[in-house]
Design a protein around this motif. Structure first.
Motif, PDB file in Angstrom:
ATOM      1  N   ASP A  21      33.220  34.435  38.735  1.00  0.00           N
ATOM      2  CA  ASP A  21      32.193  34.957  39.624  1.00  0.00           C
ATOM      3  C   ASP A  21      30.845  34.751  38.939  1.00  0.00           C
ATOM      4  N   ASP A  60      36.075  38.326  37.368  1.00  0.00           N
ATOM      5  CA  ASP A  60      35.287  38.942  38.434  1.00  0.00           C
ATOM      6  C   ASP A  60      35.228  40.428  38.123  1.00  0.00           C
ATOM      7  N   ASP A  61      34.038  41.020  38.225  1.00  0.00           N
ATOM      8  CA  ASP A  61      33.926  42.435  37.878  1.00  0.00           C
ATOM      9  C   ASP A  61      34.384  43.367  38.993  1.00  0.00           C
ATOM     10  N   GLU A  62      34.643  42.825  40.173  1.00  0.00           N
ATOM     11  CA  GLU A  62      35.170  43.650  41.262  1.00  0.00           C
ATOM     12  C   GLU A  62      36.699  43.606  41.206  1.00  0.00           C
ATOM     13  N   HIS A  63      37.284  44.719  40.793  1.00  0.00           N
ATOM     14  CA  HIS A  63      38.732  44.747  40.522  1.00  0.00           C
ATOM     15  C   HIS A  63      39.570  44.364  41.738  1.00  0.00           C
ATOM     16  N   SER A 119      29.008  34.931  45.969  1.00  0.00           N
ATOM     17  CA  SER A 119      28.849  35.643  47.238  1.00  0.00           C
ATOM     18  C   SER A 119      27.542  35.255  47.899  1.00  0.00           C
ATOM     19  N   VAL A 173      38.721  42.593  44.417  1.00  0.00           N
ATOM     20  CA  VAL A 173      38.522  41.177  44.754  1.00  0.00           C
ATOM     21  C   VAL A 173      39.304  40.298  43.785  1.00  0.00           C
ATOM     22  N   ARG A 174      39.176  40.609  42.506  1.00  0.00           N
ATOM     23  CA  ARG A 174      39.872  39.832  41.472  1.00  0.00           C
ATOM     24  C   ARG A 174      41.389  39.883  41.691  1.00  0.00           C
ATOM     25  N   GLY A 192      37.039  41.313  33.593  1.00  0.00           N
ATOM     26  CA  GLY A 192      36.000  41.845  34.452  1.00  0.00           C
ATOM     27  C   GLY A 192      34.601  41.685  33.907  1.00  0.00           C
TER      28      GLY A 192
END
Length: 201
Positions: free
Chosen positions: A54, A8-11, A83, A13-14, A34
């Motif tokens: 993601d 997931d590229d959102e740190h 999402s 969230v990951r 990411g």
């Protein structure tokens, strides 16, 4: 112990997902990435049994990473997190080889259950996302029309799209015209928005 790679590229969230999954007795997040283009090598390096991906990531989408895993690491199960409840995403996820598909805001118990089911060779599809996919219908766009719309999404000129895709400018205009008509849009940007909202791109 089920070894997981989380992408997931959102740190934040990951990290949160990794921490929550780490509380499960039978799940171990062995690596986090990411970018979508880091997934396959990371899975192979760590011998992961399941990749949790993601959809929207730089380098490669989760769907593209899933398709590459299907080819290079077919024993690794794939769970896609999204999402967006875009109808076209579910079909594309299943076609790419994913066996799990659920919303990113699902409870951790649901995600853990999906991972276990996929690891056992089964499928887990979020019922609300499945219902939305059934209502949304198939994409009316051909692969080439979708490819041209994707190339146009950043505002590229017809000439630039033609050069990038090795097509003539007339052919690009024809594909754009077809896509605009099929999406019921007034112009190319409206067609792109409609196709993205439906998960066809």
């Amino acid at each position: 112990m089920i070894k997981l790679v989380l992408a997931d590229d959102e740190h934040l969230v990951r990290g949160a997902i990794a921490a929550l999954l780490g509380l499960e007795d039978d799940l171990e997040v062995v690596a986090e990435v990411g970018r979508g283009d880091q997934v396959v090598d990371t899975v192979l390096e760590h011998g992961a049994a399941v990749a949790v991906l993601d959809i929207e990531m730089p380098g490669a989408t989760g769907l593209e990473a899933a398709a590459e895993l299907k080819r290079r690491a077919p024993d690794c199960g794939v769970v896609i997190l999204t999402s967006f409840g875009r109808p076209g995403y579910l079909r594309r996820a299943l076609t790419s080889g994913a066996r799990g598909f659920l919303a990113k805001d699902a409870p951790v118990e649901q995600l853990a259950g999906a991972i276990r089911r996929v690891h056992e060779g089964g499928r887990y599809i979020d019922t609300e996302l499945a219902a939305a996919a059934m209502v949304g219908g198939e994409s009316p766009l051909t692969d080439r029309e979708a490819e041209v719309l994707r190339a146009a999404a950043d505002g590229a000129t017809v000439a630039r799209i033609a050069a990038a895709l090795h097509l003539t400018e007339g052919t690009v205009r024809n594909y754009l015209s077809n896509a605009i008509g099929k999406t019921g849009a007034d112009n190319r940007m409206s067609a792109i928005r409609t196709a993205q909202d439906m998960g066809w791109l």
